[in-house]
Write a protein that holds these residues in place. Structure first.
Motif, PDB file in Angstrom:
ATOM      1  N   ASP A  77      30.341 -15.498   6.906  1.00 31.77           N
ATOM      2  CA  ASP A  77      28.958 -15.041   6.865  1.00 31.77           C
ATOM      3  C   ASP A  77      28.147 -16.048   6.061  1.00 31.77           C
ATOM      4  O   ASP A  77      28.652 -17.102   5.660  1.00 31.77           O
ATOM      5  CB  ASP A  77      28.863 -13.616   6.291  1.00 31.77           C
ATOM      6  N   VAL A  78      26.890 -15.737   5.828  1.00 29.60           N
ATOM      7  CA  VAL A  78      26.014 -16.648   5.100  1.00 29.60           C
ATOM      8  C   VAL A  78      26.550 -16.917   3.697  1.00 29.60           C
ATOM      9  O   VAL A  78      26.534 -18.061   3.222  1.00 29.60           O
ATOM     10  CB  VAL A  78      24.568 -16.083   5.046  1.00 29.60           C
ATOM     11  N   LEU A  79      27.066 -15.877   3.027  1.00 33.39           N
ATOM     12  CA  LEU A  79      27.587 -16.055   1.672  1.00 33.39           C
ATOM     13  C   LEU A  79      28.799 -16.983   1.653  1.00 33.39           C
ATOM     14  O   LEU A  79      28.897 -17.865   0.790  1.00 33.39           O
ATOM     15  CB  LEU A  79      27.935 -14.706   1.042  1.00 33.39           C
ATOM     16  N   SER A  80      29.707 -16.823   2.603  1.00 35.97           N
ATOM     17  CA  SER A  80      30.886 -17.694   2.615  1.00 35.97           C
ATOM     18  C   SER A  80      30.480 -19.138   2.899  1.00 35.97           C
ATOM     19  O   SER A  80      31.013 -20.065   2.273  1.00 35.97           O
ATOM     20  CB  SER A  80      31.937 -17.197   3.608  1.00 35.97           C
ATOM     21  N   CYS A  81      29.523 -19.340   3.784  1.00 39.97           N
ATOM     22  CA  CYS A  81      29.039 -20.699   4.067  1.00 39.97           C
ATOM     23  C   CYS A  81      28.322 -21.283   2.852  1.00 39.97           C
ATOM     24  O   CYS A  81      28.545 -22.445   2.490  1.00 39.97           O
ATOM     25  CB  CYS A  81      28.114 -20.693   5.279  1.00 39.97           C
ATOM     26  N   ASN A  82      27.469 -20.492   2.224  1.00 42.10           N
ATOM     27  CA  ASN A  82      26.768 -20.973   1.028  1.00 42.10           C
ATOM     28  C   ASN A  82      27.739 -21.307  -0.089  1.00 42.10           C
ATOM     29  O   ASN A  82      27.526 -22.249  -0.852  1.00 42.10           O
ATOM     30  CB  ASN A  82      25.756 -19.939   0.545  1.00 42.10           C
ATOM     31  N   THR A  83      28.812 -20.531  -0.200  1.00 44.28           N
ATOM     32  CA  THR A  83      29.804 -20.770  -1.247  1.00 44.28           C
ATOM     33  C   THR A  83      30.484 -22.112  -1.060  1.00 44.28           C
ATOM     34  O   THR A  83      30.615 -22.891  -2.015  1.00 44.28           O
ATOM     35  CB  THR A  83      30.851 -19.629  -1.260  1.00 44.28           C
ATOM     36  N   VAL A  84      30.909 -22.417   0.148  1.00 46.43           N
ATOM     37  CA  VAL A  84      31.581 -23.700   0.370  1.00 46.43           C
ATOM     38  C   VAL A  84      30.581 -24.858   0.271  1.00 46.43           C
ATOM     39  O   VAL A  84      30.908 -25.924  -0.255  1.00 46.43           O
ATOM     40  CB  VAL A  84      32.386 -23.714   1.693  1.00 46.43           C
ATOM     41  N   PHE A 103      38.300 -21.721   3.308  1.00 45.96           N
ATOM     42  CA  PHE A 103      37.095 -21.421   4.091  1.00 45.96           C
ATOM     43  C   PHE A 103      37.406 -21.457   5.581  1.00 45.96           C
ATOM     44  O   PHE A 103      37.026 -20.555   6.328  1.00 45.96           O
ATOM     45  CB  PHE A 103      35.980 -22.415   3.742  1.00 45.96           C
ATOM     46  N   HIS A 104      38.122 -22.494   6.022  1.00 48.97           N
ATOM     47  CA  HIS A 104      38.453 -22.616   7.451  1.00 48.97           C
ATOM     48  C   HIS A 104      39.474 -21.564   7.893  1.00 48.97           C
ATOM     49  O   HIS A 104      39.475 -21.177   9.062  1.00 48.97           O
ATOM     50  CB  HIS A 104      38.938 -24.027   7.771  1.00 48.97           C
ATOM     51  N   LEU A 105      40.328 -21.101   6.983  1.00 45.89           N
ATOM     52  CA  LEU A 105      41.301 -20.065   7.323  1.00 45.89           C
ATOM     53  C   LEU A 105      40.684 -18.666   7.377  1.00 45.89           C
ATOM     54  O   LEU A 105      41.277 -17.747   7.942  1.00 45.89           O
ATOM     55  CB  LEU A 105      42.449 -20.063   6.306  1.00 45.89           C
ATOM     56  N   GLY A 118      38.267 -14.139   1.319  1.00 44.53           N
ATOM     57  CA  GLY A 118      38.230 -15.573   1.613  1.00 44.53           C
ATOM     58  C   GLY A 118      37.114 -16.279   0.853  1.00 44.53           C
ATOM     59  O   GLY A 118      37.303 -17.383   0.327  1.00 44.53           O
ATOM     60  N   THR A 119      35.959 -15.641   0.770  1.00 40.96           N
ATOM     61  CA  THR A 119      34.832 -16.227   0.030  1.00 40.96           C
ATOM     62  C   THR A 119      35.148 -16.315  -1.458  1.00 40.96           C
ATOM     63  O   THR A 119      34.859 -17.323  -2.107  1.00 40.96           O
ATOM     64  CB  THR A 119      33.546 -15.409   0.266  1.00 40.96           C
ATOM     65  N   ALA A 120      35.767 -15.274  -2.002  1.00 48.18           N
ATOM     66  CA  ALA A 120      36.141 -15.283  -3.423  1.00 48.18           C
ATOM     67  C   ALA A 120      37.142 -16.403  -3.701  1.00 48.18           C
ATOM     68  O   ALA A 120      37.023 -17.121  -4.707  1.00 48.18           O
ATOM     69  CB  ALA A 120      36.712 -13.932  -3.833  1.00 48.18           C
ATOM     70  N   LEU A 121      38.123 -16.575  -2.825  1.00 50.31           N
ATOM     71  CA  LEU A 121      39.107 -17.650  -3.006  1.00 50.31           C
ATOM     72  C   LEU A 121      38.458 -19.033  -2.859  1.00 50.31           C
ATOM     73  O   LEU A 121      38.759 -19.947  -3.623  1.00 50.31           O
ATOM     74  CB  LEU A 121      40.253 -17.499  -1.999  1.00 50.31           C
ATOM     75  N   THR A 122      37.562 -19.174  -1.898  1.00 50.75           N
ATOM     76  CA  THR A 122      36.842 -20.435  -1.718  1.00 50.75           C
ATOM     77  C   THR A 122      36.072 -20.778  -2.989  1.00 50.75           C
ATOM     78  O   THR A 122      36.119 -21.913  -3.481  1.00 50.75           O
ATOM     79  CB  THR A 122      35.878 -20.336  -0.513  1.00 50.75           C
ATOM     80  N   ASP A 123      35.379 -19.784  -3.539  1.00 47.82           N
ATOM     81  CA  ASP A 123      34.618 -19.963  -4.771  1.00 47.82           C
ATOM     82  C   ASP A 123      35.528 -20.347  -5.936  1.00 47.82           C
ATOM     83  O   ASP A 123      35.221 -21.256  -6.707  1.00 47.82           O
ATOM     84  CB  ASP A 123      33.855 -18.672  -5.088  1.00 47.82           C
ATOM     85  N   MET A 124      36.657 -19.673  -6.044  1.00 45.23           N
ATOM     86  CA  MET A 124      37.591 -19.948  -7.137  1.00 45.23           C
ATOM     87  C   MET A 124      38.105 -21.381  -7.058  1.00 45.23           C
ATOM     88  O   MET A 124      38.089 -22.111  -8.051  1.00 45.23           O
ATOM     89  CB  MET A 124      38.765 -18.954  -7.078  1.00 45.23           C
ATOM     90  N   TYR A 125      38.558 -21.788  -5.867  1.00 49.84           N
ATOM     91  CA  TYR A 125      39.062 -23.149  -5.734  1.00 49.84           C
ATOM     92  C   TYR A 125      37.979 -24.173  -6.041  1.00 49.84           C
ATOM     93  O   TYR A 125      38.230 -25.171  -6.726  1.00 49.84           O
ATOM     94  CB  TYR A 125      39.639 -23.385  -4.333  1.00 49.84           C
ATOM     95  N   ALA A 126      36.757 -23.940  -5.560  1.00 50.74           N
ATOM     96  CA  ALA A 126      35.658 -24.880  -5.813  1.00 50.74           C
ATOM     97  C   ALA A 126      35.348 -24.958  -7.305  1.00 50.74           C
ATOM     98  O   ALA A 126      35.220 -26.048  -7.864  1.00 50.74           O
ATOM     99  CB  ALA A 126      34.425 -24.465  -5.021  1.00 50.74           C
TER     100      ALA A 126
END
Length: 196
Positions: free
Chosen positions: A168-175, A161-163, A141-149
């Motif tokens: 974790d901290v990394l996923s929040c920092n990524t978005v 991100f919401h799905l 999910g974090t990798a996909l969030t990063d890719m879309y951003a």
């Protein structure tokens, strides 16, 4: 070797390969009359570990059969070498032969899309995940969030991100970084406050 069965050959080839002694591993590989997928994968991963792209790819291309480990190793190696085009080309091949990649491989493929700004490819990969009922976890999910951003699709980044079930901290920092990159200061602040 006293007992020259496939297990002993593979043990020796893998041992030399793991030690980075590829000349010795290759000599045994060439002498072996009992090669199997494990022998081939040991050589492939050995070449990857010592940074020999051409030999790793040659071994991959020469394999009489490939399993998920073969595909995953080659894709991961190309990803480590920042060879995003090759990662995406191998993903096209892996889909054609109906091998299901593991999570780490999917992350490599998503990262290649992000590196290249290949939003359409990333969307097709996301559809592939959905079609194969591959559930999002924190890493994917974090990798996909990063890719879309990184590809400029911040709304889809927020949606993924919401799905993502566990953040974790990394996923929040990524978005948050994605929101900031696209000038969404208020969204950054709101998400940051939710994290506290």
């Amino acid at each position: 070797m006293v007992c020259k069965d496939v297990v002993s050959w593979n043990t020796m080839i893998t041992g030399y390969s793991n030690l980075g002694r590829l000349e010795d591993a290759r000599k045994l590989f060439d002498e072996s009359t009992r090669r199997n997928i494990i022998s081939w994968n040991a050589m492939l991963t050995g070449y990857a570990k010592v940074g020999d792209v051409e030999s790793a790819r040659h071994m991959f291309d020469e394999m009489p059969q490939r399993d998920a480990v073969s595909w995953d190793a080659m894709i991961a190696y190309y990803s480590q070498c920042n060879r995003s085009i090759e990662v995406l080309l191998l993903f096209d091949e892996i889909r054609a032969v109906c091998v299901n990649p593991i999570e780490a491989t999917l992350v490599c493929i998503v990262s290649a899309c992000a590196d290249m700004g290949a939003l359409d490819r990333g969307k097709r990969l996301y559809s592939f995940l959905d079609a194969h009922r591959i559930k999002l976890n924190t890493v994917l999910g974090t990798a996909l969030t990063d890719m879309y951003a990184k590809c400029g699709s911040i709304e889809e980044a927020i949606q993924v991100f919401h799905l993502t079930p566990e953040k974790d901290v990394l996923s929040c920092n990524t978005v948050i970084a994605g929101l900031a990159m696209h000038g969404h200061v208020k969204g950054c602040y709101q998400l940051f406050m939710q994290m506290r």
